[in-house]
Write a protein that holds these residues in place. Structure first.
Motif, mmCIF file in Angstrom:
data_model
loop_
_atom_site.group_PDB
_atom_site.id
_atom_site.type_symbol
_atom_site.label_atom_id
_atom_site.label_comp_id
_atom_site.label_asym_id
_atom_site.label_seq_id
_atom_site.Cartn_x
_atom_site.Cartn_y
_atom_site.Cartn_z
ATOM 1 N N GLY A 283 34.238 71.793 56.599
ATOM 2 C CA GLY A 283 32.772 71.320 57.120
ATOM 3 C C GLY A 283 32.622 71.539 58.516
ATOM 4 N N LEU A 284 33.062 72.791 58.940
ATOM 5 C CA LEU A 284 32.788 73.518 60.437
ATOM 6 C C LEU A 284 31.687 74.161 60.455
ATOM 7 N N GLU A 285 30.794 74.392 61.305
ATOM 8 C CA GLU A 285 29.516 74.958 61.662
ATOM 9 C C GLU A 285 29.699 76.468 61.194
ATOM 10 N N ARG A 286 28.661 76.876 60.594
ATOM 11 C CA ARG A 286 28.835 78.368 60.359
ATOM 12 C C ARG A 286 28.882 79.108 61.482
ATOM 13 N N GLN A 287 27.988 78.760 62.672
ATOM 14 C CA GLN A 287 28.234 79.731 63.813
ATOM 15 C C GLN A 287 29.590 79.773 64.297
ATOM 16 N N LEU A 288 30.305 78.688 64.381
ATOM 17 C CA LEU A 288 31.644 78.538 64.886
ATOM 18 C C LEU A 288 32.578 79.460 64.168
ATOM 19 N N MET A 289 32.348 79.680 62.854
ATOM 20 C CA MET A 289 33.300 80.478 61.936
ATOM 21 C C MET A 289 32.657 82.023 62.199
ATOM 22 N N VAL A 290 31.456 82.229 62.134
ATOM 23 C CA VAL A 290 30.975 83.688 62.529
ATOM 24 C C VAL A 290 31.566 84.174 64.055
ATOM 25 N N ASN A 291 31.387 83.220 65.051
ATOM 26 C CA ASN A 291 31.826 83.557 66.177
ATOM 27 C C ASN A 291 33.245 83.714 66.418
ATOM 28 N N ALA A 292 34.181 83.052 65.422
ATOM 29 C CA ALA A 292 35.462 83.208 65.666
ATOM 30 C C ALA A 292 35.942 84.729 65.017
ATOM 31 N N THR A 293 35.328 85.234 64.026
ATOM 32 C CA THR A 293 35.472 86.522 63.568
ATOM 33 C C THR A 293 34.668 87.671 64.745
ATOM 34 N N LEU A 294 33.772 87.142 65.665
ATOM 35 C CA LEU A 294 33.232 88.025 66.313
ATOM 36 C C LEU A 294 34.385 88.256 67.714
ATOM 37 N N ILE A 295 35.039 87.060 68.040
ATOM 38 C CA ILE A 295 36.192 86.832 69.014
ATOM 39 C C ILE A 295 37.315 87.830 68.715
ATOM 40 N N ALA A 328 53.453 87.668 57.897
ATOM 41 C CA ALA A 328 54.177 86.738 57.002
ATOM 42 C C ALA A 328 54.887 85.409 57.689
ATOM 43 N N ALA A 329 55.290 85.829 58.577
ATOM 44 C CA ALA A 329 55.997 84.672 59.353
ATOM 45 C C ALA A 329 54.817 83.600 60.019
ATOM 46 N N ALA A 330 53.672 84.379 60.342
ATOM 47 C CA ALA A 330 52.741 83.264 61.049
ATOM 48 C C ALA A 330 51.767 82.894 60.165
ATOM 49 N N ALA A 331 51.908 83.233 58.791
ATOM 50 C CA ALA A 331 50.884 82.603 57.848
ATOM 51 C C ALA A 331 50.778 81.020 57.658
ATOM 52 N N PHE A 332 51.786 80.399 57.745
ATOM 53 C CA PHE A 332 51.638 78.908 57.494
ATOM 54 C C PHE A 332 51.217 78.122 58.784
ATOM 55 N N PRO A 333 51.798 78.685 60.153
ATOM 56 C CA PRO A 333 51.129 78.322 61.381
ATOM 57 C C PRO A 333 49.595 78.595 61.426
ATOM 58 N N LEU A 334 49.074 79.550 61.262
ATOM 59 C CA LEU A 334 47.852 80.070 61.401
ATOM 60 C C LEU A 334 46.865 79.023 60.645
ATOM 61 N N PHE A 335 47.208 78.599 59.579
ATOM 62 C CA PHE A 335 46.229 77.885 58.641
ATOM 63 C C PHE A 335 46.364 76.386 58.998
ATOM 64 N N TRP A 336 47.675 76.109 59.524
ATOM 65 C CA TRP A 336 47.623 74.710 60.253
ATOM 66 C C TRP A 336 46.891 74.470 61.427
ATOM 67 N N MET A 337 46.617 75.619 62.417
ATOM 68 C CA MET A 337 45.672 75.589 63.358
ATOM 69 C C MET A 337 44.338 75.224 62.921
ATOM 70 N N ILE A 338 44.064 76.077 61.827
ATOM 71 C CA ILE A 338 42.678 76.241 61.354
ATOM 72 C C ILE A 338 42.165 74.685 60.771
ATOM 73 N N ASP A 339 43.445 74.100 60.044
ATOM 74 C CA ASP A 339 43.105 72.767 59.448
ATOM 75 C C ASP A 339 43.009 71.737 60.699
ATOM 76 N N THR A 340 43.213 71.877 61.598
ATOM 77 C CA THR A 340 42.947 70.959 62.828
ATOM 78 C C THR A 340 41.550 70.690 62.904
ATOM 79 N N LYS A 341 40.555 71.746 62.495
ATOM 80 C CA LYS A 341 39.045 71.654 62.839
ATOM 81 C C LYS A 341 38.782 71.952 64.435
ATOM 82 N N ASN A 342 39.887 71.918 65.104
ATOM 83 C CA ASN A 342 39.571 72.136 66.723
ATOM 84 C C ASN A 342 39.060 73.515 67.052
ATOM 85 N N PRO A 343 37.955 73.499 67.475
ATOM 86 C CA PRO A 343 37.134 75.026 67.590
ATOM 87 C C PRO A 343 38.071 75.851 68.298
ATOM 88 N N VAL A 344 38.700 75.449 69.342
ATOM 89 C CA VAL A 344 39.587 76.321 70.240
ATOM 90 C C VAL A 344 40.757 76.840 69.238
#
Length: 443
Positions: A283-295, A328-344
């Motif tokens: 349920g995150l904003e489209r703009q946030l997700m597009v900006n994430a790929t931009l950065i 491979a080592a970072a796969a789970f931590p990466l999605f844990w961060m995304i799942d927080t829904k915190n924009p940063v």
């Protein structure tokens, strides 16, 4: 995996000599511009599949089915890429690298621009998604010959000891293409929703027409590969490059596939799929997700340049292993961060993922070109890369299906990302052992 004993050795082409660096930069820039257009077009389609096509071209389906259908169309382009690789590989290994690359860039630009002209389902009914799929297949067919030819040209014009940086320069088309496509969508997303849906989303696709003019101008000024010229003079061109490749270098082809998997599939998983996951599931904003790929694209530019230079010291195989294992080592931590829904945290996770993936992607061109002898190099590089693309193109689709089956849990996606990363690490290890050290084309 064993390599066939009939595979060509470097000594078989000991007469060949590489060019000096006079034109290496110019050719690498021409290859970069074509790859930029390729990546712009593909990332544009991937983003649109996540936030536009599911609503405007598959409107009779429920939301999950519509997203699956949109991503299936996205993946269909990858399915056409091996066919394009074989077709343009034949041209590139028999007629010349240059004519193949001029043709691919024209087809890519036209197919992408026409998507921006395509009426929606509400206007022409079932014809809309059918034509969309056809344009995607045409785009994929052309792209099947684009990247392989671009890196082959860049590497064959480069001094042997500087191949890492010139191959990485071609890969810069990926982040710059992402910046351009994500930037274009960021701008049009500022429009009112009705304006965005009716005409705003089309503008980035229509921009492919003027971009094509620039790319074609630069490509036409590009000189033919000196290595191909020498192979022609020595009358060593393969009769049918694809058959020769399968007969003598099938083991190398499998290694090329494995070594390419993370750079293509991992990228689309962490951009195209993550945009859909962030918007549709979290349920995150489209703009946030597009900006994430931009950065993340900005981070990727730095990662590619650094990895390309490091590869000149340690070799592309070792860099591929490092990139695969770190991802491979970072796969789970990466999605844990995304799942927080915190924009940063979301932006940081996407950027870090792309940085890890870029370690392997930066050296993909030099790894693959040094797996194949010159007379089947275009075909081998293009086909190995695009067979990986067939798998990779459906990863967003697979990701959505796994997400639905798990009730929205991200752990299956983590496993999927880790699996393709490990496969690429294995490909890098084997590629280093099977590498043709190019004494055959030494200065």
């Amino acid at each position: 995996m064993k390599s066939a004993s009939a595979e060509p050795t470097v000594e078989a082409h000991s007469e060949l000599r590489a060019p000096h660096a006079d034109h290496a930069g110019r050719v690498a820039r021409a290859a970069f511009v074509g790859n930029l257009l390729e990546c712009y077009d593909y990332f544009l389609f991937g983003t649109a599949a996540a936030i536009v096509f599911n609503r405007l071209y598959f409107t009779t389906l429920d939301p999950t089915a519509a997203t699956l259908a949109a991503f299936a169309t996205f993946g269909a382009g990858f399915a056409a890429r091996p066919i394009g690789a074989a077709f343009f590989g034949y041209i590139g290994d028999k007629i010349g690298r240059r004519p193949a690359l001029v043709t691919t860039v024209v087809l890519i630009g036209i197919a992408t621009g026409l998507v921006g002209c395509l009426p929606s389902y509400a206007s022409i009914g079932i014809a809309a998604p059918i034509v969309l799929a056809v344009l995607r297949l045409l785009q994929g067919f052309a792209l099947g010959g684009e990247w392989g030819g671009a890196v082959t040209m860049a590497v064959e014009h480069a001094p042997v000891d500087k191949r890492g940086r010139y191959a990485a320069l071609v890969q810069l088309g990926s982040p710059f293409g992402t910046l351009m496509s994500s930037g274009a969508f960021s701008v049009v997303l500022l429009l009112p929703p009705d304006s965005f849906d009716s005409w705003g989303w089309r503008l980035p696709f229509l921009a492919a027409f003027p971009l094509l003019g620039v790319a074609l101008y630069i490509r036409l000024k590009m000189e033919e590969s000196p290595i191909f010229k020498k192979v022609t003079e020595l009358e060593e061109r393969a009769g049918v490059p694809l058959l020769e490749l399968i007969r003598t270098s099938w083991g190398r082809l499998l290694v090329a596939l494995a070594g390419s998997l993370l750079g293509v599939g991992g990228f689309y998983l962490m951009t195209t799929f993550v945009v859909s996951y962030g918007v549709g599931t979290l349920g995150l904003e489209r703009q946030l997700m597009v900006n994430a790929t931009l950065i993340a694209a900005g981070v990727q530019i730095v990662a590619l340049l650094v990895a390309g230079r490091v590869a000149e010291r340690y070799g592309p195989g070792r860099l591929t292993v490092w990139g695969g294992l770190s991802t491979a080592a970072a796969a789970f931590p990466l999605f844990w961060m995304i799942d927080t829904k915190n924009p940063v945290a979301v932006v940081f996770a996407v950027s870090l993922a792309i940085a890890f993936i870029s370690i392997a992607y930066a050296v993909n061109g030099s790894l693959l070109t040094e797996l194949f002898p010159p007379n089947v190099r275009y075909t081998g590089v293009a086909l190995g890369y695009n067979l990986a693309g067939v798998i990779s193109g459906f990863l967003p689709f697979i990701g959505v299906a796994l997400l639905d089956a798990s009730g929205g849990a991200s752990w299956p996606i983590c496993v999927l990302l880790a699996a393709i990363a490990i496969a690429t690490a294995i490909g890098g290890h084997l590629g280093a052992r099977m590498r043709l050290k190019d004494h055959d084309i030494a200065e």
